[in-house]
Design a protein around this motif. Structure first.
Motif, PDB file in Angstrom:
ATOM      1  N   GLY A  97      41.649  36.348  34.107  1.00  0.00           N
ATOM      2  CA  GLY A  97      41.970  37.275  35.150  1.00  0.00           C
ATOM      3  C   GLY A  97      41.076  38.537  35.297  1.00  0.00           C
ATOM      4  N   ALA A  98      40.674  39.041  34.207  1.00  0.00           N
ATOM      5  CA  ALA A  98      39.602  39.906  34.122  1.00  0.00           C
ATOM      6  C   ALA A  98      38.298  39.640  34.343  1.00  0.00           C
ATOM      7  CB  ALA A  98      39.716  40.929  32.906  1.00  0.00           C
ATOM      8  N   PHE A  99      37.911  38.505  33.725  1.00  0.00           N
ATOM      9  CA  PHE A  99      36.420  38.052  33.602  1.00  0.00           C
ATOM     10  C   PHE A  99      36.008  37.295  35.012  1.00  0.00           C
ATOM     11  CE2 PHE A  99      32.912  35.373  32.050  1.00  0.00           C
ATOM     12  CZ  PHE A  99      32.280  36.213  31.571  1.00  0.00           C
ATOM     13  N   LEU A 100      36.771  36.498  35.611  1.00  0.00           N
ATOM     14  CA  LEU A 100      36.371  35.568  36.616  1.00  0.00           C
ATOM     15  C   LEU A 100      36.403  36.323  37.775  1.00  0.00           C
ATOM     16  CD1 LEU A 100      37.497  32.090  35.634  1.00  0.00           C
ATOM     17  CD2 LEU A 100      35.430  32.953  35.458  1.00  0.00           C
ATOM     18  N   ASN A 101      37.602  37.226  38.230  1.00  0.00           N
ATOM     19  CA  ASN A 101      37.725  37.692  39.251  1.00  0.00           C
ATOM     20  C   ASN A 101      36.749  38.820  39.622  1.00  0.00           C
ATOM     21  OD1 ASN A 101      40.133  36.650  40.497  1.00  0.00           O
ATOM     22  ND2 ASN A 101      41.459  37.885  39.038  1.00  0.00           N
ATOM     23  N   VAL A 102      36.210  39.839  38.523  1.00  0.00           N
ATOM     24  CA  VAL A 102      35.337  40.614  38.802  1.00  0.00           C
ATOM     25  C   VAL A 102      33.881  40.101  39.108  1.00  0.00           C
ATOM     26  CG1 VAL A 102      34.440  42.786  37.765  1.00  0.00           C
ATOM     27  CG2 VAL A 102      36.861  42.364  37.651  1.00  0.00           C
ATOM     28  N   ARG A 103      33.665  39.181  38.203  1.00  0.00           N
ATOM     29  CA  ARG A 103      32.104  38.558  38.127  1.00  0.00           C
ATOM     30  C   ARG A 103      31.770  37.648  39.214  1.00  0.00           C
ATOM     31  NH1 ARG A 103      29.625  38.370  32.023  1.00  0.00           N
ATOM     32  NH2 ARG A 103      30.396  40.315  31.287  1.00  0.00           N
ATOM     33  N   PHE A 104      32.918  36.942  39.610  1.00  0.00           N
ATOM     34  CA  PHE A 104      32.465  35.822  40.612  1.00  0.00           C
ATOM     35  C   PHE A 104      33.403  35.674  41.890  1.00  0.00           C
ATOM     36  CE2 PHE A 104      32.650  31.317  41.923  1.00  0.00           C
ATOM     37  CZ  PHE A 104      31.412  31.289  42.467  1.00  0.00           C
ATOM     38  N   THR A 197      41.849  44.474  27.767  1.00  0.00           N
ATOM     39  CA  THR A 197      40.699  44.552  26.604  1.00  0.00           C
ATOM     40  C   THR A 197      39.537  43.647  27.182  1.00  0.00           C
ATOM     41  OG1 THR A 197      42.519  44.111  24.992  1.00  0.00           O
ATOM     42  CG2 THR A 197      40.271  43.360  24.479  1.00  0.00           C
ATOM     43  N   PHE A 198      39.591  43.056  28.048  1.00  0.00           N
ATOM     44  CA  PHE A 198      38.323  42.349  28.511  1.00  0.00           C
ATOM     45  C   PHE A 198      37.706  43.042  29.898  1.00  0.00           C
ATOM     46  CE2 PHE A 198      39.946  39.339  25.639  1.00  0.00           C
ATOM     47  CZ  PHE A 198      39.070  39.065  24.689  1.00  0.00           C
ATOM     48  N   LEU A 199      38.673  43.623  30.462  1.00  0.00           N
ATOM     49  CA  LEU A 199      38.126  44.120  31.788  1.00  0.00           C
ATOM     50  C   LEU A 199      37.151  45.406  31.579  1.00  0.00           C
ATOM     51  CD1 LEU A 199      38.440  44.468  34.826  1.00  0.00           C
ATOM     52  CD2 LEU A 199      40.207  45.787  34.649  1.00  0.00           C
ATOM     53  N   GLN A 200      35.815  45.112  31.742  1.00  0.00           N
ATOM     54  CA  GLN A 200      34.884  46.277  31.630  1.00  0.00           C
ATOM     55  C   GLN A 200      34.718  46.954  32.971  1.00  0.00           C
ATOM     56  OE1 GLN A 200      33.582  46.526  28.477  1.00  0.00           O
ATOM     57  NE2 GLN A 200      34.771  44.988  27.855  1.00  0.00           N
ATOM     58  N   PRO A 201      34.664  48.356  32.878  1.00  0.00           N
ATOM     59  CA  PRO A 201      34.348  49.263  33.883  1.00  0.00           C
ATOM     60  C   PRO A 201      32.943  48.903  34.596  1.00  0.00           C
ATOM     61  CG  PRO A 201      35.145  50.459  32.128  1.00  0.00           C
ATOM     62  CD  PRO A 201      34.867  49.133  31.594  1.00  0.00           C
ATOM     63  N   THR A 202      31.891  48.368  33.622  1.00  0.00           N
ATOM     64  CA  THR A 202      30.640  48.359  34.252  1.00  0.00           C
ATOM     65  C   THR A 202      30.679  47.002  35.047  1.00  0.00           C
ATOM     66  OG1 THR A 202      30.191  47.119  31.974  1.00  0.00           O
ATOM     67  CG2 THR A 202      29.405  49.435  32.353  1.00  0.00           C
ATOM     68  N   ASP A 203      31.428  46.103  34.560  1.00  0.00           N
ATOM     69  CA  ASP A 203      31.557  44.922  35.319  1.00  0.00           C
ATOM     70  C   ASP A 203      32.319  45.274  36.906  1.00  0.00           C
ATOM     71  OD1 ASP A 203      30.735  43.260  33.226  1.00  0.00           O
ATOM     72  OD2 ASP A 203      32.787  42.371  32.845  1.00  0.00           O
ATOM     73  N   LEU A 204      32.941  46.115  37.115  1.00  0.00           N
ATOM     74  CA  LEU A 204      33.521  46.418  38.219  1.00  0.00           C
ATOM     75  C   LEU A 204      32.513  47.223  39.153  1.00  0.00           C
ATOM     76  CD1 LEU A 204      37.120  47.821  37.221  1.00  0.00           C
ATOM     77  CD2 LEU A 204      36.721  45.911  38.811  1.00  0.00           C
ATOM     78  N   VAL A 205      31.663  48.151  38.538  1.00  0.00           N
ATOM     79  CA  VAL A 205      30.545  48.898  39.112  1.00  0.00           C
ATOM     80  C   VAL A 205      29.529  47.588  39.673  1.00  0.00           C
ATOM     81  CG1 VAL A 205      28.723  50.320  38.811  1.00  0.00           C
ATOM     82  CG2 VAL A 205      30.888  50.918  37.765  1.00  0.00           C
ATOM     83  N   TRP A 206      29.240  46.568  38.741  1.00  0.00           N
ATOM     84  CA  TRP A 206      28.323  45.722  39.428  1.00  0.00           C
ATOM     85  C   TRP A 206      28.971  44.795  40.422  1.00  0.00           C
ATOM     86  CZ3 TRP A 206      23.318  46.404  39.084  1.00  0.00           C
ATOM     87  CH2 TRP A 206      22.952  47.228  37.973  1.00  0.00           C
ATOM     88  N   PHE A 269      28.666  38.895  26.773  1.00  0.00           N
ATOM     89  CA  PHE A 269      30.103  38.750  26.474  1.00  0.00           C
ATOM     90  C   PHE A 269      30.291  38.119  24.995  1.00  0.00           C
ATOM     91  CE2 PHE A 269      33.736  36.041  26.284  1.00  0.00           C
ATOM     92  CZ  PHE A 269      34.726  36.707  26.190  1.00  0.00           C
ATOM     93  N   ASN A 270      31.038  38.675  24.208  1.00  0.00           N
ATOM     94  CA  ASN A 270      31.295  37.922  22.868  1.00  0.00           C
ATOM     95  C   ASN A 270      32.774  37.975  22.668  1.00  0.00           C
ATOM     96  OD1 ASN A 270      28.395  37.604  21.851  1.00  0.00           O
ATOM     97  ND2 ASN A 270      28.342  40.068  21.974  1.00  0.00           N
ATOM     98  N   LEU A 271      33.368  36.835  22.276  1.00  0.00           N
ATOM     99  CA  LEU A 271      34.603  36.833  21.974  1.00  0.00           C
ATOM    100  C   LEU A 271      34.944  36.665  20.348  1.00  0.00           C
ATOM    101  CD1 LEU A 271      37.648  36.393  23.089  1.00  0.00           C
ATOM    102  CD2 LEU A 271      37.160  33.761  23.099  1.00  0.00           C
ATOM    103  N   ALA A 272      35.408  37.737  19.882  1.00  0.00           N
ATOM    104  CA  ALA A 272      35.649  37.429  18.402  1.00  0.00           C
ATOM    105  C   ALA A 272      37.367  37.878  18.129  1.00  0.00           C
ATOM    106  CB  ALA A 272      35.067  38.553  17.808  1.00  0.00           C
TER     107      ALA A 272
END
Length: 273
Positions: A97-104, A197-206, A269-272
């Protein structure tokens, strides 16, 4: 025999040059449009965002974009949860939800919605003015038609995207969360943990940068086809169709270019564990 293809190539090149020159002239005129016609810009913002007449009852573009992103956000919940549950990691649906919605998902959906709503409306309005010789009348009166009709719509289209895209992103977030936690019964705490955790503010800006760029591309394309419409009412309809086809292609290209420029091949992006 060779004159036919050669002539077509020359005509296509000339048309592309004229279209590019129109885009440049319209974009350069935006500053003058804000300075000279602020009232017209505000009127267009209200018209594009909320609609006029009967369309205002259902909220115009706000409701359309909100409903589309609501649907795509719900699809992420359905497909994401079911796919991840097959391998036992359905808790990561919040990550999707945080990754796909914002980026694409949200930018792509908003771009298509803008082309089909405010873009198509601008083409139809300018096309009707062109075939009714209203644009010629403005030029006769000494009013710069590109600045008054085209540049003001570009400015309004870009500005109205800021609240519209905010609604779009929020609706996509809410739809994914609702589908995952209410329909599928996942714990809200688990979903919110991975989402935050995975919602990045920079992703929202871009994401907002991509939306604003796509809005500018949609408006310059649609105003060009409306401003140069010919052939009566049928020609206006044809211009709207061509504009939608071109602007949808342009929005996808803009989104692809920005995504590749910002995230590159790795995606930053790194998943650890």
């Amino acid at each position: 025999m060779s004159d036919g293809p050669l002539r077509k190539a020359v005509d296509a090149t000339r048309a592309l040059g004229e279209q590019t020159a129109f885009y440049g002239n319209a974009l350069v005129s935006t500053a003058d449009a804000v300075r000279r016609y602020p009232a017209e810009v505000l009127r267009l913002i209200a018209e594009m965002g909320l609609g006029t007449g009967a369309l205002a009852v259902i909220g115009g573009t706000v409701v359309i974009i909100g409903f589309l992103t609501l649907s795509t956000g719900a699809l992420i919940a359905v497909q994401g949860y079911n796919t991840l549950s097959n391998v036992g990691i359905e808790a990561l649906t919040g990550f999707l939800g945080a990754f796909l919605n914002v980026r694409f998902i949200a930018p792509a959906t908003a771009g298509v919605a803008l082309a089909a709503t405010i873009g198509a409306g601008a083409t139809a309005q300018l096309g009707a003015m062109r075939i009714n010789e209203e644009i010629d009348a403005l030029e006769v009166m000494g009013i710069r038609a590109v600045t008054y009709l085209v540049a003001t719509r570009i400015v309004a289209g870009v500005l109205v995207v800021i609240p519209l895209y905010t609604v779009a992103v929020l609706m996509s977030f809410l739809a994914t969360r609702f589908g995952t936690t209410v329909i599928y019964g996942q714990s809200r705490g688990v979903y919110d943990h991975y989402f935050s955790t995975f919602l990045q503010p920079t992703d929202l800006v871009w994401s907002f940068v991509a939306a604003l760029t796509m809005a500018a591309a949609v408006m310059v394309v649609h105003t060009y086809y409306g401003y140069n419409a010919t052939g009566g009412p049928a020609g206006v309809g044809e211009a709207v169709g061509r504009a939608v086809r071109t602007s949808v292609t342009a929005t996808v290209f803009v989104l692809l270019t920005i995504t590749l420029s910002v995230y590159g091949q790795s995606g930053n992006f790194n998943l650890a564990g």
